[in-house]
Enzyme design. Structure first.
Site, PDB file in Angstrom:
ATOM      1  N   HIS A 159     -32.163 -46.022  43.012  1.00 29.85           N
ATOM      2  CA  HIS A 159     -31.865 -44.596  43.109  1.00 29.85           C
ATOM      3  C   HIS A 159     -32.350 -43.892  41.860  1.00 29.85           C
ATOM      4  O   HIS A 159     -32.296 -44.443  40.764  1.00 29.85           O
ATOM      5  CB  HIS A 159     -30.368 -44.345  43.323  1.00 29.85           C
ATOM      6  CG  HIS A 159     -29.479 -45.064  42.372  1.00 29.85           C
ATOM      7  ND1 HIS A 159     -29.174 -46.401  42.501  1.00 29.85           N
ATOM      8  CD2 HIS A 159     -28.834 -44.641  41.246  1.00 29.85           C
ATOM      9  CE1 HIS A 159     -28.373 -46.771  41.504  1.00 29.85           C
ATOM     10  NE2 HIS A 159     -28.152 -45.713  40.736  1.00 29.85           N
ATOM     11  N   ASN A 189     -31.561 -46.479  36.351  1.00 27.88           N
ATOM     12  CA  ASN A 189     -30.918 -47.549  35.600  1.00 27.88           C
ATOM     13  C   ASN A 189     -31.274 -48.895  36.228  1.00 27.88           C
ATOM     14  O   ASN A 189     -31.292 -49.017  37.458  1.00 27.88           O
ATOM     15  CB  ASN A 189     -29.398 -47.351  35.594  1.00 27.88           C
ATOM     16  CG  ASN A 189     -28.983 -46.086  34.855  1.00 27.88           C
ATOM     17  OD1 ASN A 189     -29.559 -45.751  33.827  1.00 27.88           O
ATOM     18  ND2 ASN A 189     -27.995 -45.370  35.383  1.00 27.88           N
TER      19      ASN A 189
HETATM   20  P1  AMP Z   1     -26.063 -46.462  38.509  1.00 28.22           P
HETATM   21  O1  AMP Z   1     -25.127 -46.708  37.376  1.00 28.22           O
HETATM   22  O2  AMP Z   1     -27.416 -45.967  38.082  1.00 28.22           O
HETATM   23  O3  AMP Z   1     -26.137 -47.634  39.460  1.00 28.22           O
HETATM   24  O4  AMP Z   1     -25.469 -45.226  39.277  1.00 28.22           O
HETATM   25  C1  AMP Z   1     -24.677 -45.316  40.424  1.00 28.22           C
HETATM   26  C2  AMP Z   1     -24.206 -43.928  40.719  1.00 28.22           C
HETATM   27  O5  AMP Z   1     -23.738 -43.914  42.048  1.00 28.22           O
HETATM   28  C3  AMP Z   1     -23.070 -43.437  39.827  1.00 28.22           C
HETATM   29  O6  AMP Z   1     -23.484 -42.235  39.169  1.00 28.22           O
HETATM   30  C4  AMP Z   1     -21.926 -43.211  40.807  1.00 28.22           C
HETATM   31  O7  AMP Z   1     -21.125 -42.096  40.459  1.00 28.22           O
HETATM   32  C5  AMP Z   1     -22.665 -43.007  42.113  1.00 28.22           C
HETATM   33  N1  AMP Z   1     -21.916 -43.333  43.323  1.00 28.22           N
HETATM   34  C6  AMP Z   1     -21.233 -44.468  43.576  1.00 28.22           C
HETATM   35  N2  AMP Z   1     -20.679 -44.427  44.805  1.00 28.22           N
HETATM   36  C7  AMP Z   1     -21.061 -43.234  45.343  1.00 28.22           C
HETATM   37  C8  AMP Z   1     -20.814 -42.590  46.592  1.00 28.22           C
HETATM   38  N3  AMP Z   1     -20.075 -43.161  47.539  1.00 28.22           N
HETATM   39  N4  AMP Z   1     -21.349 -41.360  46.797  1.00 28.22           N
HETATM   40  C9  AMP Z   1     -22.087 -40.765  45.840  1.00 28.22           C
HETATM   41  N5  AMP Z   1     -22.354 -41.321  44.650  1.00 28.22           N
HETATM   42  C10 AMP Z   1     -21.847 -42.537  44.395  1.00 28.22           C
END
Ligand code: AMP
Length: 116
Positions: free
Chosen positions: A101, A88
């Site tokens: 990511h 994203n």
């Molecule tokens: P995005 O919307 O592509 O930026 O995705 C961010 C992702 O990070 C989401 O799917 C969240 O659920 C995940 N996320 C946020 N904080 C954490 C965390 N502490 N550990 C694991 N995943 C996380």
């Protein structure tokens, strides 16, 4: 490392995560709010904020990152059945965490991509 970045803190080990794979350049861990039976994030250790902003100098790391995504999918046992990868980017792309990511989503049939 960015002090404000939650994924840099996971890389540093200062906040917990379920680590599934790591090497000298990348880390893979379970998403905290899984959207599929398997939902894993693969990130570079180095803080790169977004796909937008990558430069030619980042090519080796990004190439390694993508190859390791495929490796992690095989380690998780989902490669043969298949998986979806998502990056994203910025607000309209749904990016919430500004540390690049790759999402790996798997463990069920993920239907055709629908943009609403
Ligand atoms: P995005 O919307 O592509 O930026 O995705 C961010 C992702 O990070 C989401 O799917 C969240 O659920 C995940 N996320 C946020 N904080 C954490 C965390 N502490 N550990 C694991 N995943 C996380």
């Amino acid at each position: 490392m960015s002090d404000a970045c939650i994924f840099c803190k996971i890389v540093a080990g200062t906040i917990p995560a379920k680590l599934l794979y790591e090497d000298e350049q990348v880390v893979a861990f379970a998403d905290i709010a899984p959207q599929a039976p398997v939902h894993v994030l693969v990130i570079p250790r180095r803080h790169l904020a977004s796909l937008d902003g990558l430069t030619e100098a980042d090519r080796p790391l990004v190439g390694h990152l993508l190859e390791r995504v495929a490796h992690v999918a095989r380690l998780l046992g989902v490669a043969e059945a298949g998986y979806r990868t998502i990056i994203n980017t910025h607000h309209d792309g749904g990016q919430e965490v500004y540390h690049i990511h790759v999402h790996i989503l798997a463990g069920k049939r993920i239907g055709p991509m629908v943009v609403r």
